[in-house]
Design a protein around this motif. Structure first.
Motif, short mmCIF file in Angstrom:
data_model
loop_
_atom_site.label_atom_id
_atom_site.label_comp_id
_atom_site.label_asym_id
_atom_site.label_seq_id
_atom_site.Cartn_x
_atom_site.Cartn_y
_atom_site.Cartn_z
N GLY A 33 -9.01 54.41 -15.26
CA GLY A 33 -9.58 53.59 -16.32
C GLY A 33 -10.84 52.89 -15.87
N LYS A 34 -10.82 52.34 -14.65
CA LYS A 34 -12.02 51.69 -14.11
C LYS A 34 -13.16 52.70 -13.98
CE LYS A 34 -9.81 48.02 -11.41
NZ LYS A 34 -9.56 47.52 -10.04
N LEU A 35 -12.83 53.89 -13.51
CA LEU A 35 -13.84 54.93 -13.34
C LEU A 35 -14.45 55.31 -14.68
CD1 LEU A 35 -15.24 56.88 -11.39
CD2 LEU A 35 -13.37 58.48 -11.80
N GLN A 36 -13.61 55.49 -15.69
CA GLN A 36 -14.12 55.84 -17.01
C GLN A 36 -14.98 54.71 -17.60
OE1 GLN A 36 -10.51 56.89 -19.02
NE2 GLN A 36 -10.65 59.06 -18.41
N GLU A 37 -14.59 53.47 -17.37
CA GLU A 37 -15.36 52.33 -17.86
C GLU A 37 -16.73 52.27 -17.17
OE1 GLU A 37 -16.64 48.99 -19.83
OE2 GLU A 37 -14.98 50.32 -20.30
N HIS A 38 -16.75 52.50 -15.86
CA HIS A 38 -18.02 52.53 -15.14
C HIS A 38 -18.91 53.66 -15.64
CE1 HIS A 38 -17.50 49.28 -12.32
NE2 HIS A 38 -16.37 49.79 -11.82
N LEU A 39 -18.32 54.81 -15.90
CA LEU A 39 -19.11 55.94 -16.40
C LEU A 39 -19.67 55.63 -17.80
CD1 LEU A 39 -16.98 58.97 -15.19
CD2 LEU A 39 -19.23 58.28 -14.36
#
Length: 179
Positions: free
Chosen positions: A75-81
């Protein structure tokens, strides 16, 4: 490091959306460049965070892992992307606006921006710079002449002081001999 987005870049419509859009239109090119620089810094920061998250993630190589931790990191990775995508759109808007503002400007050749004497002896079109250069060289020559005269006078004064010192020494020696 967060910068306010330009008109329409991820903003929810609200009472201040019109005022922000008007302010964005009145921004000069220098402040747009500053906003662009901050946006690039944000992009670099977000990219470093993405790589940090990817480095900490475990590969699915058959080792058991916690699903909650994996989902949280994903989720953090998708938010950063997603934020990175927004920042790139913002950077594109700033780039387009800067190009639009600078479209009417005539490019100035570098040779006109830097005053220099050409090897072939041809003169610049800028007569003011040439006269300033001539004035500065005359002033430098005068200063060198004054320095030369000053050194000569200092040398003469030194000789006079040495002669006086020798004279006083001789007088003191004669007075000492008389006593």
């Amino acid at each position: 490091m967060a910068t306010p987005p330009l008109s329409g870049a991820g903003m929810a419509p609200g009472p201040f959306a019109g005022a922000q859009a008007q302010a964005a239109r009145e921004v000069n090119t220098a402040s747009l460049c500053r906003i662009g620089q901050e946006t690039v810094q944000d992009i670099v920061f977000r990219t470093m965070e993405i790589f940090q998250l990817l480095r900490n993630m475990q590969l699915p190589n058959g080792v058991t892992y916690h699903t909650a931790t994996y989902q949280d990191r994903l989720g953090k990775l998708q938010e950063h992307l997603r934020q990175l995508s927004i920042l790139f759109r913002k950077l594109r808007l700033v780039y387009d606006k800067c190009n639009e503002n600078c479209a009417g400007l005539d490019p100035v050749p570098i040779e006109q921006l830097i005053p220099y004497v050409e090897e072939d002896g041809s003169k610049h079109d800028d007569r003011g710079a040439a006269s300033q250069l001539r004035f500065a060289s005359e002033e430098r020559r005068e200063i060198l002449e004054v320095n030369k005269k000053l050194k000569q006078k200092n040398q003469q004064l030194k000789q006079i002081m040495d002669q006086l010192r020798n004279l006083i020494w001789d007088i003191n020696a004669m007075l000492a001999m008389r006593n």
